[in-house]
Write a protein that holds these residues in place. Structure first.
Motif, mmCIF file in Angstrom:
data_model
loop_
_atom_site.group_PDB
_atom_site.id
_atom_site.type_symbol
_atom_site.label_atom_id
_atom_site.label_comp_id
_atom_site.label_asym_id
_atom_site.label_seq_id
_atom_site.Cartn_x
_atom_site.Cartn_y
_atom_site.Cartn_z
ATOM 1 N N ASN A 242 6.229 -30.751 70.082
ATOM 2 C CA ASN A 242 7.427 -31.576 69.998
ATOM 3 C C ASN A 242 8.261 -31.286 68.755
ATOM 4 O O ASN A 242 9.302 -31.917 68.555
ATOM 5 N N TYR A 243 7.818 -30.343 67.896
ATOM 6 C CA TYR A 243 8.551 -30.001 66.674
ATOM 7 C C TYR A 243 9.147 -28.607 66.858
ATOM 8 O O TYR A 243 8.430 -27.613 66.946
ATOM 9 N N HIS A 244 10.477 -28.552 66.934
ATOM 10 C CA HIS A 244 11.159 -27.303 67.248
ATOM 11 C C HIS A 244 12.072 -26.904 66.085
ATOM 12 O O HIS A 244 12.830 -27.729 65.570
ATOM 13 N N SER A 287 8.092 -23.480 68.516
ATOM 14 C CA SER A 287 7.740 -24.882 68.722
ATOM 15 C C SER A 287 6.317 -25.107 68.205
ATOM 16 O O SER A 287 5.467 -24.222 68.302
ATOM 17 N N THR A 289 2.999 -28.123 67.482
ATOM 18 C CA THR A 289 2.412 -29.436 67.733
ATOM 19 C C THR A 289 2.126 -30.178 66.444
ATOM 20 O O THR A 289 2.030 -31.406 66.439
ATOM 21 N N LYS A 314 11.560 -33.459 69.410
ATOM 22 C CA LYS A 314 11.955 -33.766 70.783
ATOM 23 C C LYS A 314 10.810 -33.449 71.732
ATOM 24 O O LYS A 314 10.223 -32.372 71.664
ATOM 25 N N ALA A 315 10.484 -34.406 72.581
ATOM 26 C CA ALA A 315 9.441 -34.185 73.590
ATOM 27 C C ALA A 315 10.102 -33.569 74.811
ATOM 28 O O ALA A 315 11.028 -34.137 75.398
#
Length: 317
Positions: A242-244, A287, A289, A314-315
């Motif tokens: 979720n971390y981009h 991306s 986790t 963002k998920a």
């Protein structure tokens, strides 16, 4: 320690970042606006300000530094205090402190800190990719007034009775021709529909017969593979998290594909993560986790490749 880097990271996600014993950097949202005189469009943004009265440590900045640098919390607090002491000493000497991507700090005659925010960065992530632009003024001509002016000069009179009676008397056969044309049109439509239905029925019957023949052939056939191919095992790495780390957003999808390929050629695990609310195709370096891992990677990319890269939480579906 570059204190402004950590403050800048936090301003993307929080509206208030307090630097203990120094002051707080605050943000508030400003809606998009259009300047009526210059016809310039300004996208929505977060306006940045400074409040010297808020100095109580809330733990946000210290915890973030401790997590990123993997040091104890008390050590992070001491490093902040040392940096604040250095900044205050420069301010007392009359120097201007320039905090990258944040703004300039300067002491005024009363001994208070004046803050001039930077205009080169927008901390509102929803407005990423939008920039200021100027349009030309649209001029509209009023045709109604021109028509009214012409009518006053040249009045137009229409006599429907005379026009109808003259045309009907001189050419009565037009009525019968029109009636005949209507019947021909209706008859053509009915014939066309009937012919089309007959073709559809014929095609459906032919398709059903072909399917029956194919089923019969498949039931009679026997498949024997004498030398089967060896099984192939492919290892595909699934990009999750979720971390981009965002590299850019593009209005044209072809440009986003080109950017992804350029980053892959440089060794990044780049990909597209979809279209944002403004219709822009977002491209990310990678991306993650783990948030700490993502922040460390972001700092490396900002230092070695792209200082405008930023972290998006963002998920994905």
């Amino acid at each position: 320690m570059q204190l402004e880097t950590y403050i800048s990271d936090l301003l993307y996600r929080y509206d208030c970042v307090i630097v203990p014993n120094f002051g707080a950097f605050l943000t508030h949202r400003i809606s998009a606006k259009l300047h009526e005189t210059t016809h310039s469009f300004y996208p929505p943004k977060k306006a940045l300000s400074f409040n010297e009265q808020l100095q109580t440590n809330d733990g946000l900045l210290a915890n973030y530094i401790a997590e990123v640098e993997k040091i104890p919390y008390i050590v992070a607090v001491e490093k902040i205090a040392k940096q604040v002491k250095s900044i205050k000493s420069y301010l007392i000497e009359g120097e201007t402190i320039e905090l990258n991507n944040i703004g300039d700090l300067l002491l005024n005659k009363e001994g208070n800190i004046n803050f001039e925010p930077s205009q080169h960065i927008n901390y509102l992530t929803d407005a990423f990719g939008l920039s200021q632009f100027t349009t030309t003024q649209v001029s509209r001509e009023v045709y109604k007034e021109s028509v009214e002016a012409v009518e006053k000069v040249i009045p137009i009179a229409i006599t429907p009775e005379k026009r109808v009676s003259t045309s009907s008397a001189s050419k009565p056969y037009f009525k019968y021709a029109a009636i005949g044309l209507i019947f021909l049109t209706i008859g053509g439509l009915i014939s066309s529909n009937y012919y089309g239905n007959q073709i559809d029925n014929h095609n459906q019957i032919a398709q059903e017969e072909a399917n029956e023949q194919l089923d019969a052939k498949l039931q009679e056939a026997t498949f024997v593979i004498n030398s089967p191919l060896p099984a192939a095992t492919l290892q595909v790495e699934k990009l999750i998290g979720n971390y981009h780390i965002v590299a850019g957003a593009f209005r044209v999808e072809a440009n986003s594909d080109k950017k992804v390929q350029q980053l892959k050629d440089k060794g990044f695990k780049a990909r597209k993560i979809g279209v944002n609310r403004y219709g822009l195709h977002e491209v990310v370096y990678s991306s993650h986790t783990d948030r700490v891992e993502a922040l460390n990677t972001l700092r490396t990319i900002k230092r070695t490749h792209n200082r405008d890269a930023w972290l998006l939480v963002k998920a994905l579906d």
